[in-house]
Write a protein that holds these residues in place. Sequence first.
Motif, mmCIF file in Angstrom:
data_model
loop_
_atom_site.group_PDB
_atom_site.id
_atom_site.type_symbol
_atom_site.label_atom_id
_atom_site.label_comp_id
_atom_site.label_asym_id
_atom_site.label_seq_id
_atom_site.Cartn_x
_atom_site.Cartn_y
_atom_site.Cartn_z
ATOM 1 N N LYS A 383 -5.508 -0.023 8.554
ATOM 2 C CA LYS A 383 -5.066 -1.088 7.666
ATOM 3 C C LYS A 383 -4.284 -0.529 6.484
ATOM 4 C CE LYS A 383 -6.796 -5.009 4.984
ATOM 5 N NZ LYS A 383 -6.098 -4.590 3.761
ATOM 6 N N GLN A 384 -4.777 0.587 5.925
ATOM 7 C CA GLN A 384 -4.076 1.197 4.803
ATOM 8 C C GLN A 384 -2.710 1.730 5.220
ATOM 9 O OE1 GLN A 384 -6.834 4.080 3.371
ATOM 10 N NE2 GLN A 384 -8.071 2.607 2.222
ATOM 11 N N ARG A 385 -2.660 2.292 6.421
ATOM 12 C CA ARG A 385 -1.355 2.754 6.914
ATOM 13 C C ARG A 385 -0.392 1.585 7.099
ATOM 14 N NH1 ARG A 385 -3.118 7.255 11.496
ATOM 15 N NH2 ARG A 385 -3.727 8.899 10.016
ATOM 16 N N ASN A 386 -0.886 0.490 7.695
ATOM 17 C CA ASN A 386 -0.027 -0.675 7.881
ATOM 18 C C ASN A 386 0.425 -1.246 6.537
ATOM 19 O OD1 ASN A 386 -0.264 -0.516 10.670
ATOM 20 N ND2 ASN A 386 -2.073 -1.851 10.724
ATOM 21 N N ASP A 387 -0.520 -1.331 5.601
ATOM 22 C CA ASP A 387 -0.148 -1.830 4.270
ATOM 23 C C ASP A 387 0.866 -0.919 3.603
ATOM 24 O OD1 ASP A 387 -1.891 -3.887 4.694
ATOM 25 O OD2 ASP A 387 -3.540 -2.982 3.547
ATOM 26 N N MET A 388 0.657 0.383 3.763
ATOM 27 C CA MET A 388 1.597 1.320 3.154
ATOM 28 C C MET A 388 2.975 1.207 3.807
ATOM 29 S SD MET A 388 1.164 5.428 2.616
ATOM 30 C CE MET A 388 1.251 5.743 4.372
ATOM 31 N N HIS A 389 2.997 1.019 5.157
ATOM 32 C CA HIS A 389 4.282 0.858 5.838
ATOM 33 C C HIS A 389 4.971 -0.428 5.391
ATOM 34 C CE1 HIS A 389 7.282 1.358 8.937
ATOM 35 N NE2 HIS A 389 6.980 0.178 9.466
ATOM 36 N N LYS A 390 4.175 -1.502 5.266
ATOM 37 C CA LYS A 390 4.757 -2.755 4.786
ATOM 38 C C LYS A 390 5.272 -2.614 3.364
ATOM 39 C CE LYS A 390 1.906 -5.806 7.655
ATOM 40 N NZ LYS A 390 0.861 -6.859 7.640
ATOM 41 N N GLU A 392 6.323 0.113 1.981
ATOM 42 C CA GLU A 392 7.554 0.912 2.008
ATOM 43 C C GLU A 392 8.745 0.075 2.454
ATOM 44 O OE1 GLU A 392 6.728 4.194 4.490
ATOM 45 O OE2 GLU A 392 5.547 5.284 2.977
ATOM 46 N N LEU A 393 8.528 -0.762 3.495
ATOM 47 C CA LEU A 393 9.622 -1.641 3.925
ATOM 48 C C LEU A 393 10.007 -2.624 2.825
ATOM 49 C CD1 LEU A 393 8.521 -2.449 7.601
ATOM 50 C CD2 LEU A 393 10.301 -0.860 6.853
ATOM 51 N N GLU A 394 9.001 -3.193 2.173
ATOM 52 C CA GLU A 394 9.277 -4.124 1.088
ATOM 53 C C GLU A 394 9.987 -3.426 -0.062
ATOM 54 O OE1 GLU A 394 9.220 -7.919 -0.645
ATOM 55 O OE2 GLU A 394 8.775 -7.228 1.393
ATOM 56 N N ARG A 395 9.571 -2.185 -0.323
ATOM 57 C CA ARG A 395 10.227 -1.433 -1.390
ATOM 58 C C ARG A 395 11.687 -1.159 -1.040
ATOM 59 N NH1 ARG A 395 7.976 4.433 -2.370
ATOM 60 N NH2 ARG A 395 9.011 4.625 -0.342
ATOM 61 N N ASP A 396 11.939 -0.787 0.234
ATOM 62 C CA ASP A 396 13.334 -0.560 0.646
ATOM 63 C C ASP A 396 14.146 -1.838 0.540
ATOM 64 O OD1 ASP A 396 12.645 2.038 1.145
ATOM 65 O OD2 ASP A 396 12.313 1.729 3.303
ATOM 66 N N LEU A 562 4.601 -2.538 -6.549
ATOM 67 C CA LEU A 562 4.498 -1.975 -5.206
ATOM 68 C C LEU A 562 4.294 -0.467 -5.250
ATOM 69 C CD1 LEU A 562 7.217 -4.032 -3.322
ATOM 70 C CD2 LEU A 562 4.750 -4.130 -2.984
ATOM 71 N N LYS A 563 4.925 0.185 -6.230
ATOM 72 C CA LYS A 563 4.704 1.632 -6.367
ATOM 73 C C LYS A 563 3.240 1.918 -6.699
ATOM 74 C CE LYS A 563 9.322 3.235 -7.718
ATOM 75 N NZ LYS A 563 10.129 3.834 -8.800
ATOM 76 N N LYS A 564 2.681 1.119 -7.647
ATOM 77 C CA LYS A 564 1.272 1.317 -7.987
ATOM 78 C C LYS A 564 0.368 1.053 -6.788
ATOM 79 C CE LYS A 564 1.790 0.114 -12.885
ATOM 80 N NZ LYS A 564 1.419 -0.847 -13.950
ATOM 81 N N GLU A 565 0.654 -0.046 -6.062
ATOM 82 C CA GLU A 565 -0.149 -0.348 -4.887
ATOM 83 C C GLU A 565 -0.022 0.736 -3.833
ATOM 84 O OE1 GLU A 565 -0.770 -4.021 -1.691
ATOM 85 O OE2 GLU A 565 0.783 -4.127 -3.258
#
Length: 644
Positions: A383-390, A392-396, A562-565
């Motif tokens: 879940k953390q990996r998926n959240d982190m990937h999301k 990162e995509l949102e950040r991009d 998003l960076k903090k999250e």
Amino acid sequence: MEKISVAVRFRPPTASSATAAAAADPSASSGGDREWRVDDTRICLLHRNGPVPGASFAFDHVFDGAATNERIYGVLVRSLIRAAVDGFNGTAFAYGQTSSGKTFTMNGSTDQPGIIPLAVRDVFRTACEAEDREFLIRVSYMEIYNEEINDLLALGSEKLPIHESLERGVYVAGLREEIVNSAEQVFQLLELGEANRHFGETNMNVRSSRSHTIFRMVIESSAKNQMDSGDAIRVSVLNLVDLAGSERIAKTGAGGVRLKEGKHINKSLMILGNVINKLSESGKQRGHIPYRDSKLTRILQPALGGNAKTSIICTAAPEEIHVEETRGTLQFASRAKCVSNCAQVNEILTDAALLKRQKQEIEELRKKLQGSQSEVLEQVILKQRNDMHKSELERDRLAMELEDERKLRETLEQRLAEQQKILDGINNTSISPDQFTDSTQLDALKTPDSKERTVGFVASRATYSKDVEFSPIPENLGTIADEDLWMQLNKGCITDLEMLEMTPGFKCAPSIAEDKTSVATPNEEPIDARCQRLEKDCSHDRQQLEDSKARCAALENERDMLKKENSSLLDALAESRQEAGRLVADKEEVLKELDMEKSRMEELKQEIRLFSQAFSQRQGQLTSLYTKSKAIVENCKTSQLALP
């Protein structure tokens, strides 16, 4: 924790004992009119039918003179025997004054067997009923005479030492143990031990016990199919103790050897009472427990406040002359009721049992690693990996939108600057033709190239033929046109380059210096309207710029969040990886411990083999020695009979 079971037994009154005691101590019979009353489980002392203060006691069980040994055994000891067969240590002993019935309670008679014979039969009966287990029973018989330990089953085994080890606990070194297969074999050994026991005659008893005896049964059991079941070997110790009686020298009339024996008996019983007193106190008030002050308490240490189920039968005499001794016995029994033991099954792990338990522990650890906890950790990590990937995509995506907004803002700022420049230029150059009176001034404001030319300013080529081949085109065309090329193309006509500034019929753009009629043409936008339109465009562009700035600020805030999250998710992922690493390390450590346990098991196997060989040799030597000693005894008896 389990309390010690305590019962009191009053023997039937006998006139002979009272008469003998009165003859030995005439002053003791002057109390008069005192008797003990038994009311269910309570005992109280009455003086002329009135209760004596401080002389009332309550116990688990109270038996009067009509109670039989079998009833006492069924109430107190039968459950103890069953627990001993199941692997619990057990101890039962009788305490009381001389001639109160201790030896009769423990050994009994031919018509009424005591606790020891009943317990022996019950042990073999219970072992036979256990169809899934096989038993190995060993017995030993010892006495403590004048604070010295003697083996009653072996001649010459006297003054045996007491040792202690982690494996065996407290034990008597050199004590003979016989492997028995039936109750009758045990009874033969008991007869042999009773023949070697010390007895003596006193005023209180014709055949008085002058020593404490301990009959011990070691019960080992294991599953019949040991290799398949992998069960542990259970080893329990059952102690059946017959204590010598506490006595007053004045009543017994002892002297010489009997006096010395009585002193040692009273000393050991006094230390036993001190141990019971210490054990009955609370934890904070309890001090040092003097187990080592007497060999009796040293041997019975596991039974007193240790790993054993214990039952105490306190015997008492109902005669008035024995009131003080009976009161002391009841006080001892009351204190013993407050002692608690912590009994547990005694097991020795065999190789198969050790492997089985280790396998079970390994399976439990694997289940913990691969079970719910591991699944939860994996789900959390996923879940953390998926959240982190999301994230990162949102950040991009936000970064791209922010870049587009920045470009749009720069474009708007550039357009706004250009429009501002145009507006400033219009405001600065909006000059009316009425301001100029001289035409020369208006001509000066015109562009130098804006002179009108006549229609025929282009060089005439009347003789020019439309035929392409007629034109004198040179064979090789260069990249630079010179005068010769122009002359060849125009057949010698020289073109006035100054006349080529304007094309025929081309009207230049209306100048800002022209008259009012040219400004007011219907096809062109008025300057004021254009200014208003440009101002509206500027205000619109400013509004768009402000909106873009606000959106950019919101996007930057969202990017920071998003960076903090993302950083928190990275920290959580790192912690999860550390937890997974720790679990892997624990697993490796468990595997290492398993390997160590396997190596230890191999060493234990080797030690067991060596011990079995040594035990077999020792057993053979002891058997031969016993046979020789028996033959010597028989020869001695024969020689004595042969003498006149």
